[in-house]
Design an enzyme around this catalytic site. Structure first.
Site, short mmCIF file in Angstrom:
data_model
loop_
_atom_site.label_atom_id
_atom_site.label_comp_id
_atom_site.label_asym_id
_atom_site.label_seq_id
_atom_site.Cartn_x
_atom_site.Cartn_y
_atom_site.Cartn_z
N ASP A 1 59.30 2.50 -4.18
CA ASP A 1 59.63 3.79 -4.68
C ASP A 1 58.98 4.93 -3.62
O ASP A 1 58.52 4.17 -2.59
CB ASP A 1 58.49 4.08 -6.09
CG ASP A 1 57.22 3.32 -5.88
OD1 ASP A 1 56.92 3.08 -4.73
OD2 ASP A 1 56.66 3.12 -6.95
N ASN B 1 48.57 3.04 -16.55
CA ASN B 1 48.98 3.31 -17.69
C ASN B 1 50.46 2.33 -17.85
O ASN B 1 51.10 2.54 -18.87
CB ASN B 1 49.90 4.71 -17.74
CG ASN B 1 50.91 4.92 -16.51
OD1 ASN B 1 51.16 3.91 -15.64
ND2 ASN B 1 51.42 5.98 -16.37
N HIS C 1 52.58 1.30 -15.72
CA HIS C 1 53.74 1.51 -14.85
C HIS C 1 53.87 0.55 -13.81
O HIS C 1 52.79 -0.12 -13.32
CB HIS C 1 53.93 2.92 -14.57
CG HIS C 1 53.17 3.16 -13.24
ND1 HIS C 1 52.64 4.56 -12.95
CD2 HIS C 1 52.48 2.57 -12.21
CE1 HIS C 1 52.10 4.70 -11.73
NE2 HIS C 1 51.84 3.39 -11.38
N GLU D 1 57.19 5.12 -15.73
CA GLU D 1 56.22 5.51 -16.46
C GLU D 1 56.55 5.01 -17.81
O GLU D 1 57.71 4.93 -18.30
CB GLU D 1 56.26 6.99 -16.24
CG GLU D 1 56.08 7.63 -14.84
CD GLU D 1 54.41 7.27 -14.45
OE1 GLU D 1 53.74 6.12 -14.84
OE2 GLU D 1 54.06 8.04 -13.48
C1 F6R Z 1 53.52 1.77 -5.74
C2 F6R Z 1 53.92 1.70 -7.01
C3 F6R Z 1 52.95 1.53 -8.10
C4 F6R Z 1 51.58 1.15 -7.74
C5 F6R Z 1 50.54 1.35 -8.99
C6 F6R Z 1 49.15 0.79 -8.75
O1 F6R Z 1 54.42 1.38 -4.93
O2 F6R Z 1 54.76 1.21 -7.43
O3 F6R Z 1 53.37 1.01 -9.47
O4 F6R Z 1 51.60 -0.29 -7.72
O5 F6R Z 1 50.43 2.75 -9.25
O6 F6R Z 1 48.55 1.50 -7.67
P1 F6R Z 1 47.12 0.97 -7.22
O7 F6R Z 1 47.59 -0.49 -6.29
O8 F6R Z 1 46.77 1.94 -6.08
O9 F6R Z 1 46.15 0.81 -8.32
#
Ligand code: F6R
Length: 252
Positions: A74, A143, A145, A150
């Site tokens: 992403d 959450n 995701h 989301e």
């Molecule tokens: C990032 C992504 C997100 C993160 C998630 C966890 O490319 O796709 O899904 O993996 O938000 O983020 P952290 O590792 O910062 O807790």
């Protein structure tokens, strides 16, 4: 400890350092068995120790990215690649600048595109033309995701433009001057794109994610907890540190 629970191979490690060693080892194995592997990568805090270990392995000649192609999950939208908070910048700063991957083999959704929908479609075609993703790395949002899929009413299939949840904006505000500076949209691989990967490596770190980790791994499969869809994938390895595994342990 290691356990198999339905389709999941679940590994619990002491801390995020050990997680990084193990996750990097999985990439080394994948690339050794197929030097032209197509890998899927993630940003955020969780994969940082993995990237550190990949850089070390590459420096020692124990992993060769020369023929590897990478696709990131992403990117914020809109955002300039030069913005230090862009995922493009993050990946160069934390991995790509220090390994021997060919720049033309690096793909990240285009946060600078004028036409977001077109950019998403093009990204899907690029992944298909590369032969699909062999090993996809995932972190997990607070959450539930995965990528920026989301919680919602139906699993998004393909790469798409998404409006970020308030909770995601808050969680990611730590990287920006303030929450107001976090872009409100992102381009993200869809759940379908992620589920098409041949193997998935899900990393979950920290006690704050213990509850969502349990829901994702053992709860109902629902788009309200997007990561729960991984219960339907053929080949998922999950590495949790002890904090994140707190609630999962009673299932293993
Ligand atoms: C990032 C992504 C997100 C993160 C998630 C966890 O490319 O796709 O899904 O993996 O938000 O983020 P952290 O590792 O910062 O807790």
């Amino acid at each position: 400890m290691e356990a198999v629970y339905r389709n999941f191979k679940i590994i619990v490690v002491e801390d995020s350092e050990k997680m990084g060693v193990l996750a990097a080892g999985q990439f080394a194995k994948q690339i050794a068995s197929k030097p032209s592997s197509v890998i899927g990568l993630a940003t955020g805090s969780t994969p940082l120790s993995t990237y550190k270990n990949l850089i070390a392995l590459c420096g020692r000649g124990e992993i060769d990215f020369k023929s590897v192609t990478s696709f990131n999950l992403d990117e914020y939208y809109p955002i300039k690649k030069s913005n230090t908070q862009s995922y493009d910048y993050f990946m160069r700063d934390n991995l790509f600048n220090y390994i021997n991957i060919a720049p033309e083999n690096i793909f990240i959704p285009d946060g600078e595109a004028d036409d977001a929908e077109r950019a998403c479609w093009d990204y899907e075609v690029l992944i298909k033309n590369a032969g699909g993703i062999d090993l996809q790395l995932l972190g997990l949002g607070n959450n539930g995701h995965i990528g920026f899929n989301e919680p919602c009413d139906a699993f998004p299939k393909a790469t798409h433009c998404v409006t970020l949840d308030e909770s995601t904006i808050e969680a990611n505000a730590r990287f920006f001057d303030s929450a107001a500076d976090v872009p409100r949209q992102a381009l993200s691989m869809g759940i379908g794109t992620i589920m098409d990967a041949k193997h998935i490596l899900l990393l979950i770190s920290g006690a704050a994610k213990a509850d969502i980790a349990r829901k994702v791994l053992f709860g109902d499969i629902t788009p309200k907890v997007p990561g729960s869809v991984l219960q339907l994938h053929r080949s998922v390895t999950v590495i949790l540190d002890e904090g994140a595994a707190e609630q999962a342990m009673s299932y293993l």
